[in-house]
Design an enzyme around this catalytic site. Structure first.
Site, PDB file in Angstrom:
ATOM      1  N   ASP A  87      11.532  34.419  -5.011  1.00  0.00           N
ATOM      2  CA  ASP A  87      11.116  34.021  -5.973  1.00  0.00           C
ATOM      3  C   ASP A  87      10.163  35.345  -5.940  1.00  0.00           C
ATOM      4  O   ASP A  87       9.192  34.919  -5.242  1.00  0.00           O
ATOM      5  CB  ASP A  87      10.051  32.392  -5.523  1.00  0.00           C
ATOM      6  CG  ASP A  87       9.409  32.081  -6.938  1.00  0.00           C
ATOM      7  OD1 ASP A  87       9.978  32.378  -8.534  1.00  0.00           O
ATOM      8  OD2 ASP A  87       7.758  32.005  -6.355  1.00  0.00           O
TER       9      ASP A  87
ATOM     10  N   THR B 138       8.224  35.142 -13.058  1.00  0.00           N
ATOM     11  CA  THR B 138       7.594  35.760 -12.355  1.00  0.00           C
ATOM     12  C   THR B 138       8.122  37.822 -12.177  1.00  0.00           C
ATOM     13  O   THR B 138       6.919  38.103 -11.452  1.00  0.00           O
ATOM     14  CB  THR B 138       7.033  35.436 -10.897  1.00  0.00           C
ATOM     15  OG1 THR B 138       8.765  35.069 -10.361  1.00  0.00           O
ATOM     16  CG2 THR B 138       6.401  33.724 -11.111  1.00  0.00           C
ATOM     17  N   THR B 139       9.341  37.810 -10.912  1.00  0.00           N
ATOM     18  CA  THR B 139       9.612  38.562 -10.859  1.00  0.00           C
ATOM     19  C   THR B 139       9.857  40.141 -12.205  1.00  0.00           C
ATOM     20  O   THR B 139       9.793  40.778 -11.628  1.00  0.00           O
ATOM     21  CB  THR B 139      11.290  39.365 -10.067  1.00  0.00           C
ATOM     22  OG1 THR B 139      11.165  37.643  -9.113  1.00  0.00           O
ATOM     23  CG2 THR B 139      11.478  39.876  -9.624  1.00  0.00           C
TER      24      THR B 139
ATOM     25  N   ASP C 297       9.798  26.288 -10.417  1.00  0.00           N
ATOM     26  CA  ASP C 297      10.721  27.147 -11.756  1.00  0.00           C
ATOM     27  C   ASP C 297      11.590  26.168 -12.634  1.00  0.00           C
ATOM     28  O   ASP C 297      11.179  26.582 -14.317  1.00  0.00           O
ATOM     29  CB  ASP C 297      11.158  28.416 -11.181  1.00  0.00           C
ATOM     30  CG  ASP C 297      10.836  29.458 -10.256  1.00  0.00           C
ATOM     31  OD1 ASP C 297       9.441  28.737  -9.955  1.00  0.00           O
ATOM     32  OD2 ASP C 297      10.811  30.611 -10.197  1.00  0.00           O
TER      33      ASP C 297
END
Lengths: 527, 535
Positions: free
Chosen positions: A61, A94-95, A387
């Site tokens: 994550d 988020t990446t 997520d």
């Protein structure tokens, strides 16, 4: 004469090209770090904390990785911040947001080297971002009206999100879990109502969704283990020694017998309190604070199930689930709302006992029990599930859906390329660069899966030349596939947030031409 | 180090620990000071104008600030040199007084110092230079007055105000949606402004930020937001027509300030004390209820029991609200801050049309909105943005825009921006210089040159040829006798600032020139620097 030193000792100043280099290098280094975790075949990272015990986290994550890094480079800090915001705001991507911002800066670096002013690059990027957003919003699918289709959309999104995580083996199972849990919320984004309990042991497949509420506590000795048609009083009150709260009060006596009297009075007071609580007509009492042996015994005598020391979240959720209120005074039993549930029983999960409340009034809440081989697996599973839950709950509010697998990036890249051709002036270089940065994302996904990215991306580009094409990268078979058929979807809101905040961050870093670092604050050595 | 000797040839100690101090005097000192001042100005020079660049500042604790606001850069720069500190002060006083133009004032001072250095080399006495600058600044300020224009605006016609705020915002990172933000700023200022007295209390505008969302989502709230939630999770989340009791006393047992002890020595005392305590909580809640309050806002914490009683009596409450926010709420709702429960009366309650709790994103962030207040004069600007640095920078930009709008309400004169005012002043000063006999004439001319450096920096930052562009604009101004020509930073195609709608406030510009001249005069008058040496 020499230029006077105007800054304090140890403070440093970097200017112009050097400053820009420093921020580019920092940002790109961060991007390269998280790049390998992108996509369904992305790899995980081990993070070891410097704190006591050197706790280990295994995750892919992006936000979690970046949060645990100790970074000194200011530009890198900006990227970490956008990833954190993405996590708070939409929960997923988020990446991607960091990778896109990094790729934008990588392209910008080349343009700066080709003597294009950063401001020109910024205005080009802005135009491109606007155009990309429009392209996306034109191609969205919105199944708000059709509940059946919308549910299948949600399933697809959940599967896509989970496929890049540790849960990918059992993604069908977990996607179902997540969708069920979110559908129960009926449109609210209050993820607090979904409780996740982690119990090591068993396999991931043994995880299940429970419609009731599970409190990770044991039932006191000698109290009923099973209550049907429970009436529950949820309380936050001192059940140990109910002190006199008036400031400065203290006991001062001159003989042993007086001490005994006062002790008796204290006991009497507690007994009265318990009586009052029992007078509510309840058969289950849940308290946030400790319950000492004496009142516990009284409760047991009255046949009331007393549960002590439920944590704050547990209490709030329990109150929410059973429809009761959290009480602290017990003088007027008629007006206190008491929670109800059909059945309270002690159940075993693995080898631990928990208390299970089923048949609760409010249907919104539920509990997901995660099972897995180790703590690391469970922690990562929880993050992945979180997520998925975030994305789903956001999608319920904004029902627009896109295809996944690099499809949105290719669609945007195509439109942005068109724009570049139409724009006169130096800006068009920047717009072109933006489209290259977008294409970098499918490239990285393919690279991470060990595929021939150059070939695949070229095929994709060709496929996208046709109007209304659904082509994306099918990582499983290693070729270009139809994303609609494969059922790979993503939420529009996530993609839009990725696009906008990545552009914003890149813009911010590009505008910098000087870095002034103050001397680090001197700390006493506490070692 | 110069030493003094008495008549017997013994060294004479003038300064304490004389040999441990370094000392610079005369022309040497002046040059050192000037170069320090210039060094500060050089840092800010690239931040000037719509194409100005930003700076990253890393604080001693490692926090990152990204800004191009002159005052902020200097404040966080950890400056050590005394003269450099003067420049920091200069920028700060511009910030306090005007709020905008903090970069410009430092660049101006730097240019004046640069010119002064050349004159010093020619052997002109620093005091003469200072006097010349003083005269020139007077000419420039008068000239500004002369070329300024008054413009009309009213509660309905806010367009000119918005235009001016847009000029301010265009140099910041938020220029992507400057139109939206300028409008918000102007509306905020107008709603708190007292147009008759021409006064604006900027304290009534609260600027709040929360990360997440887009910059476009920034909104103006006619009310107050508080970063708190209801004290009990089950209290109602929305209250209409709220009557608000604003308290600064805790819902806790009384704590007399004098030191005391309550001794319990018999069972009866124990019991009476207990009853008293219960009654006390009951009384507190009852008093709020009796006064007719439907919402309690308290500066302090609540005891668990009191909290439940409040919930029980259906009286929503908010705890731990900060003092400043409490005051704003009191102003907005027209309530009084009540320090004791005994003094709570119906007329001291504040009123608000709607109080609601709003949650954000996937975390548990909640905020309390108090809207439709009795006194709508307090407003909140609520900023959203992609990351923390962005929010902070937007806050600073909004502050600048608010200040500009306020200045316009106080004094509705404007000059045209884009360097046109500076160029025009430079021409006027240059022309006036020849009338002054004496050495000051040179200083006045130098002042005119220094004025040119602001448009020059603008052109440089915009990627134009600075000298060519400046001379072209200057000749155009003289030829057509039109002070509206400036530097075309955004490459619009015309350099008539009237057509581009680029305005700045007259007092802002005047203040810049006056403040810069004052500081430079001060620096020029220093001829001896004594500082403790490093070791």
């Amino acid at each position: 004469m020499a230029i006077e030193k105007i800054l304090k000792d140890d403070a440093s100043e970097e200017k112009g090209e050097r400053a820009r280099m420093a921020s580019f290098v920092g940002a790109i280094a961060i991007t390269d770090l998280v790049k390998t975790t992108l996509g369904p075949k992305g790899m995980d990272k081990i993070l070891q904390s410097t704190g006591r015990g050197h706790g280990v986290t295994v995750t892919n994550d992006g936000a979690t990785i970046l949060k645990s890094l100790h970074i000194d480079n200011p530009a890198a800090k900006v990227l970490i911040d956008i990833s954190k915001v993405q996590d708070d705001e939409v929960g997923d991507g988020t990446t991607s947001v960091v990778v896109l911002a990094g790729e934008l800066l990588r392209e910008a670096e080349k343009l700066v080297a080709a003597k294009i002013h950063p401001m020109t690059i910024i205005s080009g990027y802005r135009m491109a971002a606007e155009c990309a957003r429009n392209a996306l919003s034109q191609r969205v699918v919105d199944n708000k009206e059709n509940a059946e289709k919308f549910k299948s959309d949600l399933m697809k999104i959940a599967r896509t999100t989970l496929s890049s995580k540790i849960l990918s083996q059992d993604k069908e199972h977990f996607a179902q879990l997540a969708v069920d849990a979110v559908m129960r919320l009926k449109g609210s984004t209050n993820l607090e109502a979904i409780q996740i309990i982690k119990k090591p042991g068993g396999s991931l497949m043994d995880s299940f969704l429970d419609e009731g509420f599970i409190l990770d506590k044991k039932i006191g000795l000698g109290q009923p283990k099973r209550i049907e048609n429970a009436k529950i009083l949820v309380a936050n009150t001192a059940m140990d020694t109910d002190k006199v709260k008036i400031y400065g009060a203290r006991v001062r006596v001159d003989s042993m017998s007086k001490v005994a009297e006062i002790e008796g009075a204290e006991k009497e007071k507690m007994r009265e309190k318990v009586q009052k609580i029992i007078a509510h007509g309840i058969n289950c009492f849940v308290n946030r604070q400790l319950i000492y042996n004496f009142p516990e015994e009284l409760f047991a005598d009255a046949g009331v199930l007393a549960i002590e020391h439920a944590d704050f979240d547990g209490i709030e959720r329990l109150a929410l689930v059973t429809g009761g209120e959290i009480a602290s005074t017990f003088d007027n039993p008629e007006s206190v709302k008491i929670g109800h549930c059909k059945l309270i029983e002690e159940i075993m999960i693995g080898e631990d006992k928990s208390i299970h409340f089923s048949g609760v009034e409010m249907g919104q809440a539920c509990t997901i029990v995660l099972r897995g081989a180790s703590h690391h697996v469970l922690d990562e599973a929880e993050r992945s599930l979180h997520d998925a839950l975030c994305v789903l709950s956001q999608t319920v509010n904004d029902t627009r859906v896109l295809l996944g697998g690099g499809w949105p990036e290719m669609v945007m890249a195509k439109e942005v390329d068109e724009l570049a051709r139409k724009t006169p002036g130096k800006k068009s270089h920047a717009i072109e660069a933006f489209s290259r940065a977008l294409v970098a994302i499918p490239t990285i996904i393919a690279d991470n899966a060990g595929l021939d990215s150059a070939d695949l991306v070229a095929q994709l580009r060709a496929a996208h030349h046709k109007e209304g094409c659904n082509a994306g990268i099918d990582v499983i078979s290693g070729s270009v596939g139809d994303m609609a058929e494969l059922g790979i979807s993503e939420s529009f809101k996530v993609k839009q947030a990725v696009l906008l905040s990545a552009t914003e961050a890149a813009e911010m870093i590009l505008r910098v031409d000087e870095i002034i670092t103050c001397a680090p604050r001197q700390r006493e050595d506490r070692m | 180090m110069a030493l003094a000797f008495d008549e017997y040839g013994r060294p004479f100690i003038i300064l304490k620990e004389q040999d441990q101090k370094t000392r610079l005097r005369g022309i040497e000192a002046q040059k050192a000071n000037i170069s320090a001042g210039k060094a500060v100005a050089r840092i800010l020079r690239t931040s000037l104008g719509p194409k100005g660049m930003d700076k990253i500042l890393q604080s001693p604790d490692g926090d990152v600030t990204i800004t191009n606001d002159g005052a902020t850069i200097l404040e966080q720069m950890d400056v050590d040199n005394q003269i450099a500190k003067l420049m920091v002060e200069l920028s700060r006083s511009q910030d306090y007084e005007i709020g905008d133009g903090t970069t410009g004032v430092v660049v101006m001072a730097g240019a004046l110092l640069d010119q002064a250095e050349r004159l010093l080399e020619r052997g002109i006495h620093p005091i003469r230079i200072a006097e010349g600058y003083e005269m020139a600044s007077r000419i420039a300020v008068e000239h500004l007055e002369h070329i300024s224009k008054k413009f009309d605006f009213g509660a309905t016609n806010i367009e000119p105000l918005v235009q001016t705020c847009m000029t301010t915002l265009s140099s910041k990172i938020v220029n992507r949606c400057k139109c939206h933000l300028a409008e918000i700023s102007v509306k905020a200022v107008l709603s708190v402004a007292d147009l008759d007295r021409k006064d604006v209390n900027l304290d009534m505008i609260k600027v709040e930020g929360k990360v997440g969302g887009k910059l476009e989502d920034t909104e103006l709230i006619y009310g107050i937001t508080v970063d708190k939630d209801m004290s009990h999770p089950q209290m109602p989340k929305q209250i209409e027509d709220a009557k608000i009791a604003i308290l600064t006393c805790p819902f806790e047992p009384p704590k007399p300030k004098t030191k005391h002890k309550v001794d319990i020595d018999t069972v009866e005392k124990f019991q009476t004390l207990r009853l008293q305590e219960q009654k006390y909580f009951d009384d507190m809640v009852q008093k709020c209820k009796d006064a007719g309050a439907t919402l309690v806002i308290c500066q302090w914490g609540f005891d668990d029991e009191a909290n439940h009683l409040l919930m029980h009596r259906n009286l929503p409450a908010v705890r731990w609200v900060g003092g400043v926010e409490l005051e704003l709420i009191a102003i907005a709702t027209g309530g009084r801050i009540v320090p004791r429960f005994q003094e709570l009366t119906p007329e001291k309650l504040g009123r608000a049309g709607l109080v609601r709790e709003k949650s954000f994103g996937t975390t548990k962030d909640k905020m309390l909105y108090i809207e439709h207040c009795a006194n709508s004069r307090a407003v909140t600007i609520f900023i959203r943005g992609g990351n923390k640095m962005m929010i902070e920078e937007t806050k600073r930009s909004i502050h600048d825009a608010l200040c500009v709008a306020r200045n316009l309400i106080r004094n509705n004169s404007i000059v045209y921006g884009g360097g046109s005012a500076e160029i025009s002043c430079s021409i006027a000063v240059e022309a006036a210089a020849d009338k002054y006999p004496g050495v000051e004439q040179y200083a006045i001319r130098a002042f005119a040159d220094a004025l040119d450096s602001v448009p020059m920096a603008l052109a440089e930052n915009s990627g134009l040829q600075p000298i060519e562009t400046l001379s072209e604009v200057k000749s155009q101004q003289i030829k057509e006798n039109n002070p509206h020509y400036g530097i075309d930073c955004n490459d619009v195609g015309t350099n008539d600032m009237r057509q581009q709608d680029v305005f700045e406030t007259l007092i802002g510009k005047q203040q810049q020139i006056l403040l810069a001249t004052q500081v430079v005069k001060m620096i020029l008058k220093i001829d001896d620097v004594i500082s403790p040496s490093d070791y």
